[in-house]
Design a protein around this motif. Structure first.
Motif, PDB file in Angstrom:
ATOM      1  N   MET A   1      -4.023  25.248   8.543  1.00  0.00           N
ATOM      2  CA  MET A   1      -4.418  24.800   9.876  1.00  0.00           C
ATOM      3  C   MET A   1      -5.656  24.034   9.282  1.00  0.00           C
ATOM      4  N   GLU A   2      -6.072  23.132  10.118  1.00  0.00           N
ATOM      5  CA  GLU A   2      -7.149  22.130   9.831  1.00  0.00           C
ATOM      6  C   GLU A   2      -8.031  22.249  10.898  1.00  0.00           C
ATOM      7  N   TRP A   3      -9.627  22.232  10.633  1.00  0.00           N
ATOM      8  CA  TRP A   3     -10.530  22.096  11.775  1.00  0.00           C
ATOM      9  C   TRP A   3     -11.446  20.859  11.220  1.00  0.00           C
ATOM     10  N   ILE A   4     -12.046  20.155  12.142  1.00  0.00           N
ATOM     11  CA  ILE A   4     -12.884  19.089  11.930  1.00  0.00           C
ATOM     12  C   ILE A   4     -14.252  19.432  12.661  1.00  0.00           C
ATOM     13  N   PHE A   5     -15.506  19.529  11.853  1.00  0.00           N
ATOM     14  CA  PHE A   5     -16.739  19.658  12.476  1.00  0.00           C
ATOM     15  C   PHE A   5     -17.758  18.560  12.109  1.00  0.00           C
ATOM     16  N   THR A   6     -18.429  18.040  13.171  1.00  0.00           N
ATOM     17  CA  THR A   6     -19.470  17.025  13.025  1.00  0.00           C
ATOM     18  C   THR A   6     -20.538  17.570  13.276  1.00  0.00           C
ATOM     19  N   GLY A   7     -21.378  16.907  12.632  1.00  0.00           N
ATOM     20  CA  GLY A   7     -23.116  17.226  12.864  1.00  0.00           C
ATOM     21  C   GLY A   7     -24.122  16.667  12.050  1.00  0.00           C
ATOM     22  N   TYR A   8     -25.397  17.123  11.766  1.00  0.00           N
ATOM     23  CA  TYR A   8     -26.223  16.459  10.981  1.00  0.00           C
ATOM     24  C   TYR A   8     -26.270  17.582   9.667  1.00  0.00           C
ATOM     25  N   CYS A   9     -26.173  16.817   8.435  1.00  0.00           N
ATOM     26  CA  CYS A   9     -26.307  17.380   7.165  1.00  0.00           C
ATOM     27  C   CYS A   9     -27.436  17.127   6.653  1.00  0.00           C
ATOM     28  N   ARG A  10     -28.462  18.355   6.422  1.00  0.00           N
ATOM     29  CA  ARG A  10     -29.740  18.232   5.776  1.00  0.00           C
ATOM     30  C   ARG A  10     -29.470  17.873   4.407  1.00  0.00           C
ATOM     31  N   ALA A  11     -28.800  18.295   3.645  1.00  0.00           N
ATOM     32  CA  ALA A  11     -28.518  18.085   2.265  1.00  0.00           C
ATOM     33  C   ALA A  11     -28.283  16.586   1.900  1.00  0.00           C
ATOM     34  N   GLN A  12     -27.392  15.664   2.879  1.00  0.00           N
ATOM     35  CA  GLN A  12     -27.243  14.542   2.557  1.00  0.00           C
ATOM     36  C   GLN A  12     -28.212  13.593   3.754  1.00  0.00           C
ATOM     37  N   ASP A  13     -29.046  14.265   4.412  1.00  0.00           N
ATOM     38  CA  ASP A  13     -29.903  13.452   5.485  1.00  0.00           C
ATOM     39  C   ASP A  13     -29.286  12.512   6.371  1.00  0.00           C
ATOM     40  N   GLN A  14     -27.972  12.955   6.844  1.00  0.00           N
ATOM     41  CA  GLN A  14     -27.295  11.956   7.801  1.00  0.00           C
ATOM     42  C   GLN A  14     -26.382  12.737   8.558  1.00  0.00           C
ATOM     43  N   ALA A  15     -25.653  11.892   9.479  1.00  0.00           N
ATOM     44  CA  ALA A  15     -24.637  12.687  10.141  1.00  0.00           C
ATOM     45  C   ALA A  15     -23.486  12.900   9.167  1.00  0.00           C
ATOM     46  N   ARG A  16     -22.415  13.899   9.513  1.00  0.00           N
ATOM     47  CA  ARG A  16     -21.514  14.286   8.622  1.00  0.00           C
ATOM     48  C   ARG A  16     -20.320  14.975   9.304  1.00  0.00           C
ATOM     49  N   THR A  17     -19.237  14.757   8.971  1.00  0.00           N
ATOM     50  CA  THR A  17     -17.898  15.246   9.527  1.00  0.00           C
ATOM     51  C   THR A  17     -17.077  16.073   8.342  1.00  0.00           C
ATOM     52  N   VAL A  18     -16.967  17.364   8.419  1.00  0.00           N
ATOM     53  CA  VAL A  18     -16.548  18.127   7.505  1.00  0.00           C
ATOM     54  C   VAL A  18     -15.193  18.841   7.781  1.00  0.00           C
ATOM     55  N   LEU A  19     -14.278  18.699   6.936  1.00  0.00           N
ATOM     56  CA  LEU A  19     -12.944  19.393   7.237  1.00  0.00           C
ATOM     57  C   LEU A  19     -13.064  20.611   6.642  1.00  0.00           C
ATOM     58  N   LEU A  20     -12.401  21.527   7.484  1.00  0.00           N
ATOM     59  CA  LEU A  20     -12.147  22.954   7.056  1.00  0.00           C
ATOM     60  C   LEU A  20     -10.689  23.311   7.100  1.00  0.00           C
ATOM     61  N   GLU A  21     -10.050  23.925   6.045  1.00  0.00           N
ATOM     62  CA  GLU A  21      -8.725  24.123   5.974  1.00  0.00           C
ATOM     63  C   GLU A  21      -8.566  25.470   5.648  1.00  0.00           C
TER      64      GLU A  21
END
Length: 54
Positions: free
Chosen positions: A1-21
């Motif tokens: 299964m896959e999930w996609i999460f979006t939000g602000y990433c402090r490490a990259q100092d920008q919006a981020r989309t992360v894929l969780l599998e």
């Protein structure tokens, strides 16, 4: 299964989309969570941790 999460990433100092599998009992995500320096305050990480608990 896959999930996609979006939000602000402090490490990259920008919006981020992360894929969780989840496959064959293993979890994989395309960010440094839970090893990231900001994991304790990461909103994306909190969503991923909640998903992994369910």
């Amino acid at each position: 299964m896959e999930w996609i999460f979006t939000g602000y990433c402090r490490a990259q100092d920008q919006a981020r989309t992360v894929l969780l599998e989840h496959e064959d009992g293993q979890w994989d995500c395309d960010c440094d969570f839970p090893g990231c320096a900001y994991a304790g305050v990461c909103q994306i990480g909190k969503q991923m941790a909640k998903t992994q608990e369910e």
